[in-house]
Design a protein around this motif. Structure first.
Motif: not given
Length: 196
Positions: A50-56
């Protein structure tokens, strides 16, 4: 050429900040889990990629809130149906300070954290099984900073989806490996101004 050299100098200067600076209020975290191993808790569980991009954004020291996207595909064996997972929503992270609640740092250049997410997502399988609705997860992780602003991360997470479809609840225990880049807001603004 001068602008390119100045930008490179500011990028290196940004990488040499102190190890605690990356999780301070006002900074950004951008990253992705690139490899996901899934140990299914339901029948037919297996492995997936899986590819799970995230930003915070760090709303205060050690606390970040943001968003995520999950896109994954898996096939347990050659004869098994292909499965597609998807999700989008909000996430939160809390980083433990060294010595907090009796938890010491494993290594001097890393931090333990807890991550939780909630959003909309689902799972679709070629044979017709599906779940669409609430996408949620929670679990501990560790970020090892190879530079003060780049961390390699491991995350053990309970991930679930509940809602409509032929399966009311679908859940799994995942181990994710990825990376995050921690960007100080002031350095990003300074680099943009230097390029202009």
């Amino acid at each position: 050429m001068k602008k390119l050299i100045l930008t490179g100098i500011f990028a290196v200067a940004g990488l040499t900040t102190t190890a605690n600076a990356q999780i301070q209020q006002g900074n950004w975290m951008v990253g992705s889990s690139l490899l996901s191993s899934n140990f299914g808790l339901n029948t037919g569980g297996g492995y997936d990629i899986a590819l799970q991009p995230k930003g915070a954004y760090f709303i205060k020291d050690n606390v970040a809130v943001g968003g995520y996207v999950n896109l994954g595909i898996s096939k347990v064996t050659n004869g098994s149906p292909t499965e597609f997972d998807y999700g989008v929503g909000g996430l939160g992270r809390y980083y433990l300070s060294p010595g907090e609640k009796g938890v010491d740092n494993l290594l001097n250049h890393g931090r333990w954290f807890f991550e939780g997410n909630v959003g909309i997502g689902g799972r679709s399988v070629e044979n017709g099984d599906s779940t669409t609705g609430l996408d949620f997860g929670v679990g501990p992780g560790y970020s090892y900073f190879i530079t003060p602003n780049i961390g390699i991360e491991g995350l053990l997470k309970y991930q679930g989806q509940a809602g409509f479809g032929s399966e009311g609840l679908n859940s799994s225990l995942t181990f994710n490996v990825g990376f995050s880049i921690y960007i100080p807001t002031s350095k990003a603004k300074q680099m943009v101004n230097e390029v202009k």
